[in-house]
Design a protein around this motif. Structure first.
Motif, PDB file in Angstrom:
ATOM      1  N   ILE A   1       8.998  33.714 -50.147  1.00  0.00           N
ATOM      2  CA  ILE A   1       8.851  32.268 -49.969  1.00  0.00           C
ATOM      3  C   ILE A   1      10.032  31.689 -49.196  1.00  0.00           C
ATOM      4  O   ILE A   1       9.866  30.862 -48.298  1.00  0.00           O
ATOM      5  CB  ILE A   1       8.703  31.572 -51.339  1.00  0.00           C
ATOM      6  CG1 ILE A   1       7.357  31.936 -51.975  1.00  0.00           C
ATOM      7  CG2 ILE A   1       8.840  30.060 -51.199  1.00  0.00           C
ATOM      8  CD1 ILE A   1       7.189  31.429 -53.391  1.00  0.00           C
ATOM      9  N   GLU A   2      11.236  32.140 -49.525  1.00  0.00           N
ATOM     10  CA  GLU A   2      12.428  31.651 -48.833  1.00  0.00           C
ATOM     11  C   GLU A   2      12.439  32.085 -47.367  1.00  0.00           C
ATOM     12  O   GLU A   2      12.772  31.289 -46.477  1.00  0.00           O
ATOM     13  CB  GLU A   2      13.689  32.150 -49.546  1.00  0.00           C
ATOM     14  CG  GLU A   2      13.900  31.549 -50.922  1.00  0.00           C
ATOM     15  CD  GLU A   2      13.950  30.026 -50.884  1.00  0.00           C
ATOM     16  OE1 GLU A   2      14.657  29.483 -49.995  1.00  0.00           O
ATOM     17  OE2 GLU A   2      13.295  29.386 -51.722  1.00  0.00           O
ATOM     18  N   VAL A   3      12.074  33.345 -47.127  1.00  0.00           N
ATOM     19  CA  VAL A   3      12.035  33.853 -45.750  1.00  0.00           C
ATOM     20  C   VAL A   3      10.974  33.121 -44.944  1.00  0.00           C
ATOM     21  O   VAL A   3      11.173  32.775 -43.776  1.00  0.00           O
ATOM     22  CB  VAL A   3      11.758  35.376 -45.747  1.00  0.00           C
ATOM     23  CG1 VAL A   3      11.515  35.872 -44.323  1.00  0.00           C
ATOM     24  CG2 VAL A   3      12.935  36.130 -46.352  1.00  0.00           C
ATOM     25  N   GLU A   4       9.846  32.856 -45.579  1.00  0.00           N
ATOM     26  CA  GLU A   4       8.759  32.144 -44.898  1.00  0.00           C
ATOM     27  C   GLU A   4       9.182  30.725 -44.544  1.00  0.00           C
ATOM     28  O   GLU A   4       8.844  30.207 -43.463  1.00  0.00           O
ATOM     29  CB  GLU A   4       7.519  32.124 -45.786  1.00  0.00           C
ATOM     30  CG  GLU A   4       6.287  31.540 -45.103  1.00  0.00           C
ATOM     31  CD  GLU A   4       5.081  31.541 -46.001  1.00  0.00           C
ATOM     32  OE1 GLU A   4       3.966  31.762 -45.499  1.00  0.00           O
ATOM     33  OE2 GLU A   4       5.244  31.307 -47.224  1.00  0.00           O
ATOM     34  N   LYS A   5       9.907  30.061 -45.427  1.00  0.00           N
ATOM     35  CA  LYS A   5      10.398  28.712 -45.159  1.00  0.00           C
ATOM     36  C   LYS A   5      11.305  28.699 -43.933  1.00  0.00           C
ATOM     37  O   LYS A   5      11.207  27.814 -43.076  1.00  0.00           O
ATOM     38  CB  LYS A   5      11.151  28.164 -46.375  1.00  0.00           C
ATOM     39  CG  LYS A   5      10.262  27.764 -47.544  1.00  0.00           C
ATOM     40  CD  LYS A   5      11.112  27.226 -48.688  1.00  0.00           C
ATOM     41  CE  LYS A   5      10.249  26.800 -49.869  1.00  0.00           C
ATOM     42  NZ  LYS A   5      11.079  26.325 -51.017  1.00  0.00           N
ATOM     43  N   GLU A   6      12.206  29.686 -43.863  1.00  0.00           N
ATOM     44  CA  GLU A   6      13.126  29.760 -42.734  1.00  0.00           C
ATOM     45  C   GLU A   6      12.373  30.003 -41.433  1.00  0.00           C
ATOM     46  O   GLU A   6      12.655  29.369 -40.403  1.00  0.00           O
ATOM     47  CB  GLU A   6      14.148  30.877 -42.970  1.00  0.00           C
ATOM     48  CG  GLU A   6      15.153  31.059 -41.838  1.00  0.00           C
ATOM     49  CD  GLU A   6      16.042  29.850 -41.624  1.00  0.00           C
ATOM     50  OE1 GLU A   6      16.659  29.762 -40.546  1.00  0.00           O
ATOM     51  OE2 GLU A   6      16.130  28.994 -42.534  1.00  0.00           O
ATOM     52  N   PHE A   7      11.396  30.906 -41.466  1.00  0.00           N
ATOM     53  CA  PHE A   7      10.595  31.192 -40.267  1.00  0.00           C
ATOM     54  C   PHE A   7       9.823  29.944 -39.838  1.00  0.00           C
ATOM     55  O   PHE A   7       9.779  29.609 -38.652  1.00  0.00           O
ATOM     56  CB  PHE A   7       9.630  32.346 -40.537  1.00  0.00           C
ATOM     57  CG  PHE A   7       8.665  32.582 -39.401  1.00  0.00           C
ATOM     58  CD1 PHE A   7       9.071  33.248 -38.262  1.00  0.00           C
ATOM     59  CD2 PHE A   7       7.353  32.121 -39.483  1.00  0.00           C
ATOM     60  CE1 PHE A   7       8.187  33.455 -37.205  1.00  0.00           C
ATOM     61  CE2 PHE A   7       6.474  32.322 -38.437  1.00  0.00           C
ATOM     62  CZ  PHE A   7       6.885  33.003 -37.296  1.00  0.00           C
ATOM     63  N   THR A   8       9.212  29.248 -40.798  1.00  0.00           N
ATOM     64  CA  THR A   8       8.436  28.055 -40.492  1.00  0.00           C
ATOM     65  C   THR A   8       9.317  26.974 -39.875  1.00  0.00           C
ATOM     66  O   THR A   8       8.908  26.278 -38.933  1.00  0.00           O
ATOM     67  CB  THR A   8       7.769  27.513 -41.773  1.00  0.00           C
ATOM     68  OG1 THR A   8       6.926  28.532 -42.323  1.00  0.00           O
ATOM     69  CG2 THR A   8       6.937  26.280 -41.469  1.00  0.00           C
ATOM     70  N   LYS A   9      10.525  26.848 -40.381  1.00  0.00           N
ATOM     71  CA  LYS A   9      11.464  25.856 -39.845  1.00  0.00           C
ATOM     72  C   LYS A   9      11.825  26.176 -38.397  1.00  0.00           C
ATOM     73  O   LYS A   9      11.789  25.291 -37.524  1.00  0.00           O
ATOM     74  CB  LYS A   9      12.727  25.838 -40.709  1.00  0.00           C
ATOM     75  CG  LYS A   9      13.814  24.898 -40.199  1.00  0.00           C
ATOM     76  CD  LYS A   9      15.067  24.997 -41.061  1.00  0.00           C
ATOM     77  CE  LYS A   9      16.198  24.155 -40.500  1.00  0.00           C
ATOM     78  NZ  LYS A   9      17.438  24.278 -41.327  1.00  0.00           N
ATOM     79  N   LEU A  10      12.157  27.433 -38.129  1.00  0.00           N
ATOM     80  CA  LEU A  10      12.523  27.832 -36.774  1.00  0.00           C
ATOM     81  C   LEU A  10      11.333  27.733 -35.825  1.00  0.00           C
ATOM     82  O   LEU A  10      11.482  27.383 -34.651  1.00  0.00           O
ATOM     83  CB  LEU A  10      13.066  29.262 -36.789  1.00  0.00           C
ATOM     84  CG  LEU A  10      14.417  29.448 -37.489  1.00  0.00           C
ATOM     85  CD1 LEU A  10      14.764  30.927 -37.591  1.00  0.00           C
ATOM     86  CD2 LEU A  10      15.511  28.699 -36.737  1.00  0.00           C
ATOM     87  N   LEU A  11      10.129  28.036 -36.337  1.00  0.00           N
ATOM     88  CA  LEU A  11       8.930  27.954 -35.508  1.00  0.00           C
ATOM     89  C   LEU A  11       8.653  26.496 -35.128  1.00  0.00           C
ATOM     90  O   LEU A  11       8.270  26.215 -33.984  1.00  0.00           O
ATOM     91  CB  LEU A  11       7.729  28.541 -36.258  1.00  0.00           C
ATOM     92  CG  LEU A  11       6.403  28.585 -35.483  1.00  0.00           C
ATOM     93  CD1 LEU A  11       6.547  29.451 -34.239  1.00  0.00           C
ATOM     94  CD2 LEU A  11       5.281  29.103 -36.379  1.00  0.00           C
ATOM     95  N   ALA A  12       8.868  25.581 -36.066  1.00  0.00           N
ATOM     96  CA  ALA A  12       8.673  24.155 -35.782  1.00  0.00           C
ATOM     97  C   ALA A  12       9.652  23.682 -34.708  1.00  0.00           C
ATOM     98  O   ALA A  12       9.291  22.887 -33.829  1.00  0.00           O
ATOM     99  CB  ALA A  12       8.849  23.341 -37.064  1.00  0.00           C
TER     100      ALA A  12
END
Length: 261
Positions: free
Chosen positions: A240-251
């Motif tokens: 979940i934490e890794v996914e949040k970071e990826f989603t933030k960078l993707l945005a």
């Protein structure tokens, strides 16, 4: 192959290639998609079946199991990366039971001359193959129908009527031309986050399998079951934490994502 410009993007169209006997079916498969895309844009690859003949043509729509060789109808993806043939991630399901997905009616569609129909496949090419790595991919889709193929099961009168219609159809194989797509690399920071996300997901799936094996083992000690559950819980939180970071960078990347490529 035909190339057109659409909304500032180079759009590639791959039409069907077939032998003389197959051409008489009147059916053609066409793939379209941007010539260049990023790993998260694979859903922009579309497939349609078209009647290019002068008479109405019948086509069987994608069914559960039709991409795994267990139905009379098959839709098969083939992909090469930098001229190397890729092996599908998903293979045939030998334990597939047609009763789980019976013919209910409406599975055969009649296309008028010049009419086409989008193919909403149970799985896209990106689900069968790992297309997220930067490379030049060539993607082909083949439609096959064999009335003497694996036995299907009908449900209700409409299903029985449709199954009879399917069994009256002739054997046909039609392949699209290869759609050539270049998958571009993410920026370094986003690429690193993407790799980290893949690793976290792989670990999560592994630990889910371990927990299932332990719980299915009647002789497994309670302590072992608890430990497996705790490892999975930690892996889920990490994912979940890794996914949040990826989603933030993707945005952040979306704000500057190149429109023309």
């Amino acid at each position: 192959m035909r190339v057109v410009v659409c909304l500032g993007l180079l759009l590639v169209v791959a039409r069907s290639a077939y032998s003389q006997s197959e051409e008489r079916s009147g059916l053609a498969i066409e793939l379209t998609g941007p010539a260049k895309l990023y790993p998260d844009e694979l859903t922009r690859i579309k497939a349609v079946v078209k009647n290019t003949g002068k008479e109405p043509a019948r086509v069987v729509i994608p069914l559960d199991g039709s991409q795994e060789g267990v139905r009379k109808v098959r839709y098969d993806w083939a992909v090469t990366a930098n001229d190397q043939k890729l092996t599908p991630k998903v293979t045939g399901r030998g334990n597939f039971d047609p009763k789980q997905s019976p013919i209910k009616g409406g599975e055969v569609v009649v296309l008028k001359p010049g009419e086409d129909m989008p193919l909403f496949l149970p799985f896209a090419a990106g689900d069968f193959f790992d297309l997220r790595q930067p490379a030049v991919y060539e993607i082909t889709l083949t439609y096959r129908f064999d009335p003497k193929g694996p036995k299907d099961v009908a449900q209700g009168k409409d299903g029985e009527k449709t199954l009879e219609e399917m069994e009256s159809l002739g054997k046909v194989t039609v392949s699209s031309e290869a759609l050539r797509v270049r998958v571009l690399p993410f920026p370094p920071q986003l690429a690193a986050a993407d790799a980290k996300l893949k690793a976290a997901q792989a670990r999560l799936e592994l630990l889910r399998g371990v927990l299932k094996d332990v719980m299915d083992n009647p002789d497994a000690p309670k302590a072992e079951q608890a430990a497996a559950g705790e490892r999975l819980e930690r892996a889920e939180k990490a994912y979940i934490e890794v996914e949040k970071e990826f989603t933030k960078l993707l945005a952040e990347f979306d704000k500057t994502r190149p429109k023309k490529r």
